[in-house]
Scaffold this motif. Structure first.
Motif, PDB file in Angstrom:
ATOM      1  N   VAL A 131      50.759  31.760  36.644  1.00  0.00           N
ATOM      2  CA  VAL A 131      50.019  32.134  37.846  1.00  0.00           C
ATOM      3  C   VAL A 131      49.107  33.319  37.585  1.00  0.00           C
ATOM      4  O   VAL A 131      47.946  33.349  38.027  1.00  0.00           O
ATOM      5  N   GLY A 132      49.576  34.301  36.832  1.00  0.00           N
ATOM      6  CA  GLY A 132      48.785  35.490  36.571  1.00  0.00           C
ATOM      7  C   GLY A 132      47.561  35.262  35.719  1.00  0.00           C
ATOM      8  O   GLY A 132      46.666  36.123  35.647  1.00  0.00           O
ATOM      9  N   ASP A 133      47.469  34.083  35.086  1.00  0.00           N
ATOM     10  CA  ASP A 133      46.312  33.782  34.245  1.00  0.00           C
ATOM     11  C   ASP A 133      45.029  33.652  35.052  1.00  0.00           C
ATOM     12  O   ASP A 133      43.939  33.569  34.474  1.00  0.00           O
ATOM     13  N   ILE A 134      45.148  33.603  36.360  1.00  0.00           N
ATOM     14  CA  ILE A 134      43.972  33.454  37.203  1.00  0.00           C
ATOM     15  C   ILE A 134      42.937  34.545  36.912  1.00  0.00           C
ATOM     16  O   ILE A 134      41.724  34.316  36.981  1.00  0.00           O
ATOM     17  N   ALA A 135      43.391  35.732  36.550  1.00  0.00           N
ATOM     18  CA  ALA A 135      42.470  36.840  36.261  1.00  0.00           C
ATOM     19  C   ALA A 135      41.691  36.602  34.975  1.00  0.00           C
ATOM     20  O   ALA A 135      40.549  37.043  34.841  1.00  0.00           O
ATOM     21  N   ASP A 136      42.282  35.908  34.003  1.00  0.00           N
ATOM     22  CA  ASP A 136      41.598  35.616  32.749  1.00  0.00           C
ATOM     23  C   ASP A 136      40.590  34.492  32.914  1.00  0.00           C
ATOM     24  O   ASP A 136      39.500  34.530  32.339  1.00  0.00           O
ATOM     25  N   VAL A 137      40.962  33.485  33.699  1.00  0.00           N
ATOM     26  CA  VAL A 137      40.081  32.337  33.883  1.00  0.00           C
ATOM     27  C   VAL A 137      38.927  32.673  34.816  1.00  0.00           C
ATOM     28  O   VAL A 137      37.798  32.251  34.611  1.00  0.00           O
ATOM     29  N   ASN A 138      39.206  33.448  35.857  1.00  0.00           N
ATOM     30  CA  ASN A 138      38.186  33.842  36.834  1.00  0.00           C
ATOM     31  C   ASN A 138      38.316  35.339  37.095  1.00  0.00           C
ATOM     32  O   ASN A 138      39.085  35.756  37.963  1.00  0.00           O
ATOM     33  N   PRO A 139      37.570  36.172  36.373  1.00  0.00           N
ATOM     34  CA  PRO A 139      37.689  37.633  36.519  1.00  0.00           C
ATOM     35  C   PRO A 139      37.460  38.126  37.935  1.00  0.00           C
ATOM     36  O   PRO A 139      37.958  39.206  38.291  1.00  0.00           O
ATOM     37  N   GLN A 140      36.729  37.367  38.757  1.00  0.00           N
ATOM     38  CA  GLN A 140      36.507  37.786  40.136  1.00  0.00           C
ATOM     39  C   GLN A 140      37.800  37.763  40.951  1.00  0.00           C
ATOM     40  O   GLN A 140      37.852  38.330  42.037  1.00  0.00           O
ATOM     41  N   LYS A 141      38.838  37.123  40.426  1.00  0.00           N
ATOM     42  CA  LYS A 141      40.135  37.075  41.102  1.00  0.00           C
ATOM     43  C   LYS A 141      41.097  38.145  40.590  1.00  0.00           C
ATOM     44  O   LYS A 141      42.235  38.233  41.075  1.00  0.00           O
ATOM     45  N   ALA A 142      40.675  38.961  39.648  1.00  0.00           N
ATOM     46  CA  ALA A 142      41.582  39.925  39.027  1.00  0.00           C
ATOM     47  C   ALA A 142      42.204  40.874  40.048  1.00  0.00           C
ATOM     48  O   ALA A 142      43.362  41.280  39.907  1.00  0.00           O
ATOM     49  N   TYR A 143      41.459  41.222  41.072  1.00  0.00           N
ATOM     50  CA  TYR A 143      41.962  42.146  42.087  1.00  0.00           C
ATOM     51  C   TYR A 143      43.133  41.576  42.862  1.00  0.00           C
ATOM     52  O   TYR A 143      43.878  42.313  43.528  1.00  0.00           O
ATOM     53  N   ALA A 144      43.319  40.259  42.809  1.00  0.00           N
ATOM     54  CA  ALA A 144      44.268  39.592  43.701  1.00  0.00           C
ATOM     55  C   ALA A 144      45.444  38.953  42.975  1.00  0.00           C
ATOM     56  O   ALA A 144      46.153  38.142  43.575  1.00  0.00           O
ATOM     57  N   VAL A 145      45.684  39.310  41.715  1.00  0.00           N
ATOM     58  CA  VAL A 145      46.766  38.664  40.961  1.00  0.00           C
ATOM     59  C   VAL A 145      48.103  38.806  41.676  1.00  0.00           C
ATOM     60  O   VAL A 145      48.878  37.852  41.783  1.00  0.00           O
ATOM     61  N   ASP A 146      48.400  39.993  42.184  1.00  0.00           N
ATOM     62  CA  ASP A 146      49.682  40.206  42.865  1.00  0.00           C
ATOM     63  C   ASP A 146      49.799  39.342  44.112  1.00  0.00           C
ATOM     64  O   ASP A 146      50.875  38.799  44.408  1.00  0.00           O
ATOM     65  N   VAL A 147      48.701  39.223  44.858  1.00  0.00           N
ATOM     66  CA  VAL A 147      48.721  38.414  46.080  1.00  0.00           C
ATOM     67  C   VAL A 147      48.925  36.945  45.737  1.00  0.00           C
ATOM     68  O   VAL A 147      49.719  36.246  46.378  1.00  0.00           O
ATOM     69  N   VAL A 148      48.228  36.451  44.719  1.00  0.00           N
ATOM     70  CA  VAL A 148      48.365  35.055  44.322  1.00  0.00           C
ATOM     71  C   VAL A 148      49.782  34.774  43.829  1.00  0.00           C
ATOM     72  O   VAL A 148      50.389  33.748  44.161  1.00  0.00           O
ATOM     73  N   THR A 149      50.323  35.697  43.049  1.00  0.00           N
ATOM     74  CA  THR A 149      51.682  35.523  42.526  1.00  0.00           C
ATOM     75  C   THR A 149      52.699  35.473  43.657  1.00  0.00           C
ATOM     76  O   THR A 149      53.571  34.590  43.689  1.00  0.00           O
TER      77      THR A 149
END
Length: 416
Positions: A339-357
């Motif tokens: 799930v945390g890989d979202i920041a690597d695939v789409n850097p615009q989502k990096a701010y939200a890794v905790d929320v997505v997780t």
């Protein structure tokens, strides 16, 4: 990414035998070639072709070829192929269709056959459950889309509101939406996202249980429906339904007319706002909690293996290899470790890794039934549509009575 199964064609598929497509045609001359049917758009199709080429180059057990079917035609074409005894060897199914296809014998039962290649324990229940029917596994999810709240951080600052920290309730959400509504700008808008059922889940209710019992008329479910109705039709907090339908919720959010909207965690909201004429800072929050449970909706899709494939071992190898490869492609992946890989695939989502997780941890899907297409029509026409539009402005009357009438029609469908 919603698709409805044409009832007449589905019924036809139930009574016609299946035959293999191309999966075993090359068995004597080399590895079998399997067709993979997808609803990928042009860009996605090119990306997926590259993935398939990589898999083909890496081994000699199988060959994979993509068959792209436009999203609006996908299930109609798929059912026509099945009825014509030309089923694709592997194909995508969104979660609501898995029970019907499993029930009519279209799919290979994967139970006990993929565990050596796929760590099923890495899937949260909210991702894997929709691919399971009657305790048997029929698909491998390749994407999980937990629903989240996107918000306009500038509007929060303007209204002197603290940004959500993940502990809010639906009552607090409504109060925030009211504070963000002023004249021609609204705090919130919806045309059915999140699903109305989410409010029932939060109050401890459901539409249908895991065992297939219709419970949409239970007290807990009615409490959730009343909450959904109150929020959707609160003119001091929510954009009127007709306006939301005509404007489009996402468009109204991007142009700043709406301060909060619900969408999938991987939706391309940040880019669209950044490219708009008047950009603002986008925030993401975990869905508000109900009084009984903190839960969000999870949209998933699986790759399945046709029961017509006779070289099952090669088919299973293709399915599991493709699933692993797609974890690196679509985000967020439906497994906890990725799930945390979202920041690597789409850097615009990096701010939200905790929320997505966090959202992935509390996400679930519907308890879909083989009759889900017909049940979905009843639910929308008899219950959710009227709730969202307040009966097109005429009111919905007693929601317990509305739920009871809906439950009666749903039971007729399930009991046939």
């Amino acid at each position: 990414m919603r698709h409805r199964l044409p009832t007449a064609v589905a019924a036809l598929a139930l009574v016609l035998p299946l035959a293999a497509c191309g999966g075993d045609a090359d068995a004597e001359d080399g590895p079998p070639t399997f067709t993979v049917a997808t609803w990928a758009n042009e860009t996605e199709a090119d990306e997926l072709d590259a993935i398939l080429d990589g898999l083909n180059d890496a081994q000699d057990t199988y060959r994979l070829e993509q068959m792209v079917i436009p999203g609006g035609e996908y299930y109609t074409k798929l059912q026509t192929m099945i009825a014509g005894r030309q089923a694709p060897d592997l194909f995508w199914l969104s979660q609501e269709y898995v029970p019907a296809y499993a029930d009519n014998g279209t799919l290979t039962d994967l139970t006990g056959r993929v565990e050596d290649a796929i760590d099923l324990d890495d899937y949260p229940p909210g991702s894997l459950d929709p691919a399971t029917v009657g305790g048997a596994l029929y698909g491998l999810p390749w994407i999980g889309q937990p629903y989240v709240v996107y918000y306009n951080a500038d509007r929060f600052a303007e209204a002197d509101l603290a940004e959500p920290d993940g502990t809010w309730t639906w009552t607090e959400f409504r109060e925030v939406a009211r504070a963000l509504t002023d004249g021609t700008r609204y705090g919130y808008a919806t045309t059915g996202t999140p699903p109305v059922a989410l409010f029932a889940w939060g109050e401890g209710g459901d539409y249908v249980t895991a065992d297939g019992e219709v419970v949409v008329d239970s007290d807990a479910t009615v409490a959730g429906l009343e909450l959904a109705h109150a929020i959707a039709n609160d003119a001091t907090a929510t954009m009127p339904q007709g306006l939301a339908q005509s404007r489009g919720v996402e468009s109204a959010f991007v142009d700043g007319t709406v301060a909060m909207m619900v969408g999938g965690a991987a939706d391309d909201i940040e880019r669209k706002v950044a490219e708009s004429g008047d950009p603002f800072e986008v925030g993401m929050a975990v869905m508000p909690a109900g009084s009984v449970e903190h839960v969000t909706f999870n949209w998933t899709a699986s790759t399945v293996l046709s029961a017509t494939v006779t070289d099952t071992e090669a088919g299973l190898a293709a399915l599991t290899d493709l699933t692993h490869a797609m974890f690196d492609w679509k985000i967020p992946a439906p497994v906890s470790s990725r799930v945390g890989d979202i920041a690597d695939v789409n850097p615009q989502k990096a701010y939200a890794v905790d929320v997505v997780t966090r959202s992935a941890e509390i996400a679930r899907g519907f308890h879909n039934q083989p009759q889900q297409n017909e049940l979905g029509s009843v639910i929308w026409e008899q219950l959710e549509g009227p709730i969202l539009s307040d009966g097109d402005g005429r009111g919905v009357g007693d929601l317990a009575d509305l739920a009871a009438a809906t439950a009666a029609k749903m039971r007729e469908v399930v009991d046939r």
